[in-house]
Design an enzyme around this catalytic site. Sequence first.
Site, mmCIF file in Angstrom:
data_model
loop_
_atom_site.group_PDB
_atom_site.id
_atom_site.type_symbol
_atom_site.label_atom_id
_atom_site.label_comp_id
_atom_site.label_asym_id
_atom_site.label_seq_id
_atom_site.Cartn_x
_atom_site.Cartn_y
_atom_site.Cartn_z
ATOM 1 N N ARG A 1 56.545 -3.799 13.897
ATOM 2 C CA ARG A 1 56.490 -2.541 14.642
ATOM 3 C C ARG A 1 55.060 -2.055 14.864
ATOM 4 N NH1 ARG A 1 61.117 -3.087 12.423
ATOM 5 N NH2 ARG A 1 59.791 -3.972 10.848
ATOM 6 N N ARG B 1 45.365 -3.351 9.227
ATOM 7 C CA ARG B 1 46.342 -3.335 8.119
ATOM 8 C C ARG B 1 45.818 -4.273 7.041
ATOM 9 N NH1 ARG B 1 52.800 -3.637 8.296
ATOM 10 N NH2 ARG B 1 52.369 -1.476 8.851
ATOM 11 N N HIS C 1 49.826 5.184 5.331
ATOM 12 C CA HIS C 1 50.200 4.602 6.627
ATOM 13 C C HIS C 1 50.248 5.783 7.600
ATOM 14 C CE1 HIS C 1 51.876 2.159 9.658
ATOM 15 N NE2 HIS C 1 52.913 1.634 9.046
HETATM 16 N N1 CP Z 1 57.087 0.615 9.747
HETATM 17 C C1 CP Z 1 56.242 -0.427 9.657
HETATM 18 O O1 CP Z 1 55.073 -0.290 9.254
HETATM 19 O O2 CP Z 1 56.768 -1.611 10.085
HETATM 20 P P1 CP Z 1 55.963 -2.991 10.178
HETATM 21 O O3 CP Z 1 55.632 -3.413 8.771
HETATM 22 O O4 CP Z 1 56.882 -3.955 10.880
HETATM 23 O O5 CP Z 1 54.705 -2.736 10.964
#
Ligand code: CP
Length: 310
Positions: free
Chosen positions: A59, A109, A137
């Site tokens: 996402r 990230r 986050h």
């Molecule tokens: N919500 C979220 O951070 O999903 P991902 O790990 O797929 O980016």
Amino acid sequence: MDSLSVDHLTGIKHLTENDIQLIFKTADSFKEVINRSIKKVPSLRDITIANLFFENSTRTRLSFELAEKRLSADVVNFSAASSSVKKGETLIDTVNNILSMKVDMVVMRHPNPGAAKFLSERVDASVINAGDGTHEHPTQALLDAFSIREKLGEVNGKKVVIVGDILHSRVALSNIYCLQKLGAEVMVCGPTTLIPKYIHELGVKVEYNLKKALEWCDVANMLRIQLERQDIKYFPSLREYSMQYGLTKKILDQLPKKIVVMHPGPINRGVEITSDVADSDQAIILDQVENGVAVRMAVIYLLASKIKRQ
Ligand code: CP
């Protein structure tokens, strides 16, 4: 033009309520843009953004890339798994090599808490934290609060319970900061072993009984159990976790009021939430994903407006 009080988005902790309201106001106009037939604006044609992902993501990664492209920025993607990090290159060397290719903004990230802040203090580019280990986050919390505001009209005065693996969750910490700055009441709920000892310092309520927590709240944010960050067993089995803390349609239907159900994804269907709840009209999980693009466009746009163009 109004501007953010920060040059980087490393965490919600460092934002003011005005910053968050400015991001929401800007995201409102971008949400309108991404629902047009032509979903792009030319705002950032002179900006280059590098997306650096040292951890898996679906996402956040796609959402950032779409947000950048909708703003007409140039985009480069970097995945640690296929990079020279595997040959021993440090984070700073990796980023400085990327920046020497004239990159203005870095979205990162990383598995280490504090990695985004560390980077922001050492490189000449605007840094956005796309999740740093168990720490923060920030864009997830912004899109979550934006989705509550969209669904319930405002965040101020709402009661939000965050359920599950609070101990390992960057989503939980960023949500707590964000919701409190916007005037919501926050509760956490989960097994004792997954509630951090310092939780009371954050000014949240704590409830170990899921049914009581759900009876209290307007919104339940169901977190994923982060098995990949658990080096010891925090509960006997996923089945027992699910029996105590899994949200089922039966539990939902027995509540005195219709609550809003959220999940940051990825969902473990049948563990923290059953499929009939995830796919019900009370769940706004896909709205959260849609709003993520508009909110990230707003963050990128507002931070880019602080970069000195040459
Ligand atoms: N919500 C979220 O951070 O999903 P991902 O790990 O797929 O980016």
